[in-house]
Design a protein around this motif. Structure first.
Motif, PDB file in Angstrom:
ATOM      1  N   ARG A 158       0.834  -1.200   0.000  1.00 22.84           N
ATOM      2  CA  ARG A 158       0.000   0.000   0.000  1.00 22.84           C
ATOM      3  C   ARG A 158       0.868   1.250   0.000  1.00 22.84           C
ATOM      4  O   ARG A 158       0.630   2.193  -0.734  1.00 22.84           O
ATOM      5  CB  ARG A 158      -0.917   0.014   1.230  1.00 22.84           C
ATOM      6  CG  ARG A 158      -1.373   1.426   1.595  1.00 22.84           C
ATOM      7  CD  ARG A 158      -2.689   1.542   2.312  1.00 22.84           C
ATOM      8  NE  ARG A 158      -3.686   0.704   1.727  1.00 22.84           N
ATOM      9  CZ  ARG A 158      -4.088  -0.430   2.259  1.00 22.84           C
ATOM     10  NH1 ARG A 158      -3.577  -0.834   3.411  1.00 22.84           N
ATOM     11  NH2 ARG A 158      -4.995  -1.132   1.670  1.00 22.84           N
ATOM     12  N   GLU A 184       0.289   3.418  -3.408  1.00 26.34           N
ATOM     13  CA  GLU A 184      -0.485   4.654  -3.240  1.00 26.34           C
ATOM     14  C   GLU A 184       0.388   5.858  -3.559  1.00 26.34           C
ATOM     15  O   GLU A 184      -0.064   6.850  -4.114  1.00 26.34           O
ATOM     16  CB  GLU A 184      -1.060   4.747  -1.824  1.00 26.34           C
ATOM     17  CG  GLU A 184      -2.232   3.801  -1.641  1.00 26.34           C
ATOM     18  CD  GLU A 184      -2.940   3.989  -0.312  1.00 26.34           C
ATOM     19  OE1 GLU A 184      -2.487   4.798   0.517  1.00 26.34           O
ATOM     20  OE2 GLU A 184      -3.953   3.301  -0.105  1.00 26.34           O
ATOM     21  N   ASP A 226      -5.444  -7.152  -3.832  1.00 22.31           N
ATOM     22  CA  ASP A 226      -5.379  -8.578  -4.163  1.00 22.31           C
ATOM     23  C   ASP A 226      -5.898  -8.859  -5.572  1.00 22.31           C
ATOM     24  O   ASP A 226      -6.127 -10.001  -5.937  1.00 22.31           O
ATOM     25  CB  ASP A 226      -6.124  -9.429  -3.116  1.00 22.31           C
ATOM     26  CG  ASP A 226      -7.632  -9.221  -3.172  1.00 22.31           C
ATOM     27  OD1 ASP A 226      -8.062  -8.221  -3.772  1.00 22.31           O
ATOM     28  OD2 ASP A 226      -8.355 -10.039  -2.606  1.00 22.31           O
ATOM     29  N   HIS A 250      -7.031   5.805  -1.623  1.00 19.07           N
ATOM     30  CA  HIS A 250      -6.814   4.603  -0.836  1.00 19.07           C
ATOM     31  C   HIS A 250      -7.173   3.374  -1.665  1.00 19.07           C
ATOM     32  O   HIS A 250      -8.178   3.351  -2.354  1.00 19.07           O
ATOM     33  CB  HIS A 250      -7.689   4.670   0.413  1.00 19.07           C
ATOM     34  CG  HIS A 250      -7.569   3.447   1.266  1.00 19.07           C
ATOM     35  ND1 HIS A 250      -6.519   3.261   2.130  1.00 19.07           N
ATOM     36  CD2 HIS A 250      -8.344   2.345   1.360  1.00 19.07           C
ATOM     37  CE1 HIS A 250      -6.660   2.092   2.731  1.00 19.07           C
ATOM     38  NE2 HIS A 250      -7.771   1.502   2.281  1.00 19.07           N
ATOM     39  N   ILE A 251      -6.335   2.355  -1.587  1.00 18.18           N
ATOM     40  CA  ILE A 251      -6.640   1.092  -2.262  1.00 18.18           C
ATOM     41  C   ILE A 251      -6.898   0.044  -1.178  1.00 18.18           C
ATOM     42  O   ILE A 251      -6.028  -0.204  -0.355  1.00 18.18           O
ATOM     43  CB  ILE A 251      -5.466   0.630  -3.149  1.00 18.18           C
ATOM     44  CG1 ILE A 251      -5.016   1.757  -4.074  1.00 18.18           C
ATOM     45  CG2 ILE A 251      -5.853  -0.597  -3.946  1.00 18.18           C
ATOM     46  CD1 ILE A 251      -3.727   1.469  -4.798  1.00 18.18           C
ATOM     47  N   PRO A 252      -8.087  -0.551  -1.172  1.00 20.71           N
ATOM     48  CA  PRO A 252      -8.357  -1.560  -0.140  1.00 20.71           C
ATOM     49  C   PRO A 252      -7.502  -2.805  -0.353  1.00 20.71           C
ATOM     50  O   PRO A 252      -7.048  -3.075  -1.460  1.00 20.71           O
ATOM     51  CB  PRO A 252      -9.844  -1.880  -0.331  1.00 20.71           C
ATOM     52  CG  PRO A 252     -10.140  -1.480  -1.726  1.00 20.71           C
ATOM     53  CD  PRO A 252      -9.219  -0.363  -2.073  1.00 20.71           C
ATOM     54  N   ASP A 253      -7.258  -3.545   0.743  1.00 16.25           N
ATOM     55  CA  ASP A 253      -6.510  -4.794   0.632  1.00 16.25           C
ATOM     56  C   ASP A 253      -7.246  -5.782  -0.254  1.00 16.25           C
ATOM     57  O   ASP A 253      -6.719  -6.328  -1.193  1.00 16.25           O
ATOM     58  CB  ASP A 253      -6.322  -5.431   2.017  1.00 16.25           C
ATOM     59  CG  ASP A 253      -5.281  -4.679   2.817  1.00 16.25           C
ATOM     60  OD1 ASP A 253      -4.654  -3.752   2.258  1.00 16.25           O
ATOM     61  OD2 ASP A 253      -5.107  -4.997   3.998  1.00 16.25           O
ATOM     62  N   ARG A 254      -8.488  -6.026   0.142  1.00 17.23           N
ATOM     63  CA  ARG A 254      -9.261  -7.045  -0.559  1.00 17.23           C
ATOM     64  C   ARG A 254     -10.628  -6.488  -0.914  1.00 17.23           C
ATOM     65  O   ARG A 254     -11.149  -5.616  -0.220  1.00 17.23           O
ATOM     66  CB  ARG A 254      -9.460  -8.272   0.342  1.00 17.23           C
ATOM     67  CG  ARG A 254      -8.182  -8.984   0.687  1.00 17.23           C
ATOM     68  CD  ARG A 254      -8.501 -10.263   1.437  1.00 17.23           C
ATOM     69  NE  ARG A 254      -7.291 -11.054   1.633  1.00 17.23           N
ATOM     70  CZ  ARG A 254      -6.454 -10.896   2.647  1.00 17.23           C
ATOM     71  NH1 ARG A 254      -6.693  -9.958   3.557  1.00 17.23           N
ATOM     72  NH2 ARG A 254      -5.384 -11.643   2.756  1.00 17.23           N
ATOM     73  N   LEU A 255     -11.181  -7.005  -1.970  1.00 21.34           N
ATOM     74  CA  LEU A 255     -12.549  -6.660  -2.283  1.00 21.34           C
ATOM     75  C   LEU A 255     -13.459  -7.498  -1.408  1.00 21.34           C
ATOM     76  O   LEU A 255     -13.117  -8.620  -1.040  1.00 21.34           O
ATOM     77  CB  LEU A 255     -12.842  -6.951  -3.758  1.00 21.34           C
ATOM     78  CG  LEU A 255     -12.192  -5.995  -4.750  1.00 21.34           C
ATOM     79  CD1 LEU A 255     -12.500  -6.454  -6.157  1.00 21.34           C
ATOM     80  CD2 LEU A 255     -12.700  -4.586  -4.532  1.00 21.34           C
ATOM     81  N   ARG A 298     -15.588 -12.189  -0.639  1.00 21.34           N
ATOM     82  CA  ARG A 298     -14.721 -13.360  -0.627  1.00 21.34           C
ATOM     83  C   ARG A 298     -15.532 -14.649  -0.525  1.00 21.34           C
ATOM     84  O   ARG A 298     -15.149 -15.669  -1.045  1.00 21.34           O
ATOM     85  CB  ARG A 298     -13.747 -13.303   0.553  1.00 21.34           C
ATOM     86  CG  ARG A 298     -12.712 -12.223   0.440  1.00 21.34           C
ATOM     87  CD  ARG A 298     -11.632 -12.608  -0.517  1.00 21.34           C
ATOM     88  NE  ARG A 298     -11.882 -12.022  -1.801  1.00 21.34           N
ATOM     89  CZ  ARG A 298     -11.079 -12.143  -2.847  1.00 21.34           C
ATOM     90  NH1 ARG A 298     -10.003 -12.845  -2.766  1.00 21.34           N
ATOM     91  NH2 ARG A 298     -11.365 -11.578  -3.981  1.00 21.34           N
ATOM     92  N   ARG A 329       2.208 -20.585   3.399  1.00 16.92           N
ATOM     93  CA  ARG A 329       2.522 -19.642   4.478  1.00 16.92           C
ATOM     94  C   ARG A 329       3.983 -19.234   4.549  1.00 16.92           C
ATOM     95  O   ARG A 329       4.370 -18.558   5.482  1.00 16.92           O
ATOM     96  CB  ARG A 329       2.122 -20.257   5.835  1.00 16.92           C
ATOM     97  CG  ARG A 329       0.634 -20.439   6.051  1.00 16.92           C
ATOM     98  CD  ARG A 329      -0.038 -19.152   6.491  1.00 16.92           C
ATOM     99  NE  ARG A 329      -1.466 -19.330   6.682  1.00 16.92           N
ATOM    100  CZ  ARG A 329      -2.369 -19.167   5.690  1.00 16.92           C
ATOM    101  NH1 ARG A 329      -1.971 -18.823   4.486  1.00 16.92           N
ATOM    102  NH2 ARG A 329      -3.647 -19.329   5.930  1.00 16.92           N
TER     103      ARG A 329
END
Lengths: 516, 335
Positions: free
Chosen positions: A394, A398, A408, B11-16, B19, B198
């Motif tokens: 981010r 950004e 994602d 702002h860019i969200p992590d995930r839409l 899910r 992981r």
């Protein structure tokens, strides 16, 4: 504008007395997402004459060749063959109409024989419908003899040198009774004697009445073999005429003749001490004896024609390929760079020109692309920590004003410009000392282009050293503190920012007016 | 440009969100449904199926194969393959038998089995990463080579007489109907799940499978990662060789014949793209359960082995073709 009206005047200039054109293009336009490659292009090719197509990299020459050979379809305009409108929906249809091309990189098949290459797609058949090998071999020999090529028709192409491959390509062009032959920088990979042989061949084709479109950056050869010229700039035809009427200076001016009108947000950055010194870097085939230094906060432009060895050198500096000789110093410390991992470790990173293949991993999410070289920092004892990854991704995306719906999201869903931002973000996240940008704005839309330029300036102001490989003169002039020009794998010239003109760059890159 | 306007970057969200919808359409869910359907069908068709001991026996149909399938899944995700895995079992088992002839005890036998697997993996990895051979060709070659050695050593003979303590791996039970093999399977499933999903290493495996050039250009040591995967696959074949030899109590050169294709089937059924780049360990676990239950259910119904392979083949094609057919029907044209 003034330029435009000049161009019109040139178009309207009546052609010199002579035959009618074999092939005439008018009003040709072609757009790609975000890029207008060709706009309202005119071109006429006359039998028995060579027309030189001149323009900077990215002026639209290759797009035009692809339209001529049926690989691309124009969005607008018409193609006339002997005055009758035609369309080339496929490469085969262009070939059948008698238009063939000899490309810069030959598009032949290395594992097929010379005969097979010559007749591929139009093999003669015997009365049983089987391939008529006897006839093919006879005709191939005849054609090869005609162009003075001493090549055994039964060897595979892999065994031939690049010059012989060109001859095979020409033989192929002749085997289809071509009337129009397009030669796209045919001398780029040839030696001097091979070039002389090619000239003779072109003369022979002229005598046969073929219309030839000859694409070249080298003015000496244009003046040696062309009868006519057409100059392209930014996807538009700006001038056409007879070679006998013009000088080299005039053509150079028409090629680059524009002010640096795009806004380049070059800021003043304090140039600091030397961070990188390259000495005598050489490669067996791609480049030779490259030496230069780079200072903190500096943007160093690398200009040259396509194939001048700039990308190859940068990839060696980044550890992708091995140099045969040469040393690198970072700060005061001599280092050996044997792999990209080592280059990254020393703070040198590379944003490749081929974004899809070497830069972005398209099916994977933005976040995974950005953190890939920084996984050591976002993870703990080798275990991923997604929260850290998202935070890192981010921070840099950004800052680059990335347009994406989520981190994602697969990178492949983004536009070219935004994919490039992801690749740049990936490298900035490693906190490098030197960032090499190889054609950073190639094929991206104007908005993203400006963002990349703005950002480049910002980075330099923050003390990062930038090497920018670019074939776009306005970009080089607008962004660089200093410019190095490469030609045929060697350093050709180095210029400071002050007083640098497009003409100086073009001449140094083409090797014209070296004495001046 | 928004930067020029002096505004904060967007702002860019992590995930839409949504899910859940994604999970509902996943391959793993499809496999789970198929598994449940087969389970229900089996219990309706055969009165013996639901007995705990029968179910316990059923697990032996997939545990050894699945151990290898986890490693092979990672190899395939990275864009490579190993077809020599069953031959490694044969060679490892043969060398364990030879060690037995020279009086080796259980710890040495296990060591020989695992070491043989590692060495075979090293040979495969060297051929692919150092000499640049395509892995499908290299491992078809070593497949013949490894099993060939086994045939030379054994001919028509067999090694028997493994010590009682060695029987633990393939015949012992940890608790009630839970066999040690099932425990090993479960531990390995978790370990491989963690490794692939992981860790940095697992991330690099996906990256390589999606674009190995860009991976190399990003500083990933592509050849080293691939070498580790071949070693891991060899090692897992060694583990499977120990379990299988222990379970059978003997070694013949035809041991585990044809397993390589069953293992690849398991991996592909598990949703791993044969072209590399995607797939999950959970999918392989579910595919193992499905395949094990089908084989076992058909066995209870006295279906001969040859017909069973018809079923497995049909299952593989069916599960892979159905989503495509649905997409085809939806879009109305070929993908």
């Amino acid at each position: 504008m003034n330029d435009q009206s000049l161009a019109r005047a040139a178009v309207l200039r009546p052609p010199a007395a002579g035959p009618n054109p074999v092939l005439r293009l008018s009003g040709i336009g072609k757009s790609f997402p975000g890029v207008r490659a060709l706009q309202d292009v005119e071109l006429a090719l006359y039998p028995g004459q060579v027309t030189a197509l001149i323009g900077e990299n990215g002026a639209g020459k290759s797009t035009l060749v692809k339209i001529l050979t049926g690989i691309y379809q124009p969005d607008a305009g018409r193609i006339e063959l002997d005055g009758a409108p035609v369309r080339f929906p496929t490469a085969l249809s262009a070939t059948q109409a008698g238009v063939t091309a000899i490309h810069q990189e030959t598009v032949l098949f290395d594992d097929l024989t010379v005969v097979e290459n010559i007749f591929l797609g139009h093999q003669p058949r015997n009365r049983f419908g089987l391939l008529d090998w006897g006839r093919m071999t006879r005709e191939a020999k005849a054609i090869l003899d005609r162009i003075g090529a001493r090549i055994d028709p039964h060897v595979t192409l892999r065994e031939l040198g690049i010059a012989s491959k060109h001859l095979v390509a020409i033989a192929r062009a002749l085997s289809v009774e071509a009337r129009v032959v397009v030669m796209d920088e045919p001398t780029a990979a040839l030696s001097q004697t091979e070039i002389e042989e090619l000239y003779e061949l072109v003369d022979r084709l002229k005598a046969d009445g073929k219309a030839i479109l000859f694409i070249s950056h080298k003015f000496d050869e244009i003046f040696r073999i062309a009868d006519r010229y057409t100059v392209f700039r930014d996807g538009q035809m700006v001038e056409a005429g007879l070679i006998a009427d013009v000088t080299e200076d005039h053509l150079v001016e028409r090629m680059v003749g524009r002010s640096v009108d795009t806004i380049f947000p070059k800021r003043h950055a304090a140039i600091g001490p030397e961070v990188l010194a390259v000495e005598g870097y050489s490669h067996p085939t791609e480049f030779e004896d490259i030496s230069f230094t780079l200072r903190r906060g500096e943007i160093l432009g690398f200009y040259g024609l396509v194939g001048a060895g700039r990308s190859e050198f940068m990839q060696a500096l980044f550890g992708v390929t091995k140099p045969s000789r040469g040393t690198v110093r970072i700060g005061r410390q001599a280092v050996a760079i044997r792999s990209p991992a080592e280059a990254i470790g020393h703070g040198i990173v590379y944003v490749p020109e081929d974004r899809g293949k070497q830069g972005a991993i398209r099916p994977l999410p933005i976040v995974q692309n950005v953190t890939l070289p920084s996984l050591g920092r976002t993870s703990r004892k080798g275990f991923l920590r997604m929260a850290e990854e998202f935070a890192l991704a981010r921070r840099y995306t950004e800052r680059l004003d990335l347009r994406a719906s989520a981190l994602d999201q697969p990178v492949g869903n983004l536009s070219g410009g935004n994919q490039q931002k992801v690749v740049i973000a990936k490298w900035l996240a490693t906190q490098p000392r030197v960032i090499i940008l190889d054609e950073p704005t190639k094929g991206i839309d104007v908005g993203s282009k400006a963002a990349v330029h703005e950002f480049m300036s910002e980075l330099a102001a923050e003390g990062l050293s930038v090497i920018m490989v670019s074939s776009e003169i306005p970009e080089i002039l607008g962004m660089s503190d200093r410019v190095i020009v490469m030609r045929e794998g060697r350093l050709a010239a180095e210029f400071p920012r002050e007083g640098l003109t497009p003409e100086m760059l073009v001449r140094a890159a083409a090797g014209y007016g070296r004495a001046a | 440009m928004s930067l020029a306007e002096g505004t904060r970057p967007r702002h860019i969200p992590d995930r839409l969100s949504g899910r859940m919808g994604h999970a509902l359409r996943s391959w793993e869910l499809l496999l789970l449904l198929v598994g449940v359907a087969i389970f229900v069908a089996n219990s309706l068709l055969s009165p013996y199926f639901l007995s705990p001991w029968n179910l316990s026996d059923a697990t032996f149909n997939f545990t050894e194969k699945a151990m290898i399938a986890f490693a092979v899944a990672m190899l395939i995700i990275a864009g490579e393959i190993d077809l020599s895995v069953a031959a490694i079992i044969a060679l490892a088992s043969t060398l364990m038998g030879l060690a037995l002839q020279h009086g080796a005890g259980t710890p040495v036998l296990v060591g020989v089995g695992l070491l043989t697997g590692l060495l075979c993996g090293l040979v495969n990895g060297t051929l692919v990463t150092r000499l640049g051979l395509p892995s499908i060709v290299a491992t078809i070659g070593t497949m013949s080579l490894y099993r060939g050695i086994s045939y030379i050593v054994l001919g028509d003979e067999a090694f028997n007489g493994y010590p009682a303590s060695f029987a633990l791996f393939g015949q012992g039970y940890a608790w009630w109907v839970i066999s040690w093999e099932l425990v090993i399977f479960a531990v390995l499933a978790v370990a491989f799940g963690v490794l692939l999903h992981r860790t940095n290493f697992g991330r690099q495996v996906y990256v390589i499978g999606n674009n190995d050039t860009a991976a190399a250009f990003s500083g990933v040591r592509v050849q080293r990662v691939k070498m580790i995967l071949f070693l891991l696959t060899g090692l897992m074949s060694g583990v499977a060789a120990v379990c299988l030899t222990s379970r059978l109590g003997s070694t013949r050169p035809s041991i585990a014949q044809g397993w390589e294709l069953e293992i690849v089937t398991m991996v592909v059924l598990g949703g791993v793209s044969i072209l590399g780049g995607s797939g999950s360990i959970l999918g392989v676990v579910l595919a193992a359960l499905v395949m094990g239950m089908v084989t076992f259910g058909l066995g209870l119904l006295n279906v001969p082995g040859i017909v069973m392979s018809v079923f497995i083949g049909a299952l593989l094609i069916g599960v892979i073709a159905i989503p495509r057919l649905i997409r085809l029907a939806r879009t109305g044209r070929a993908a």
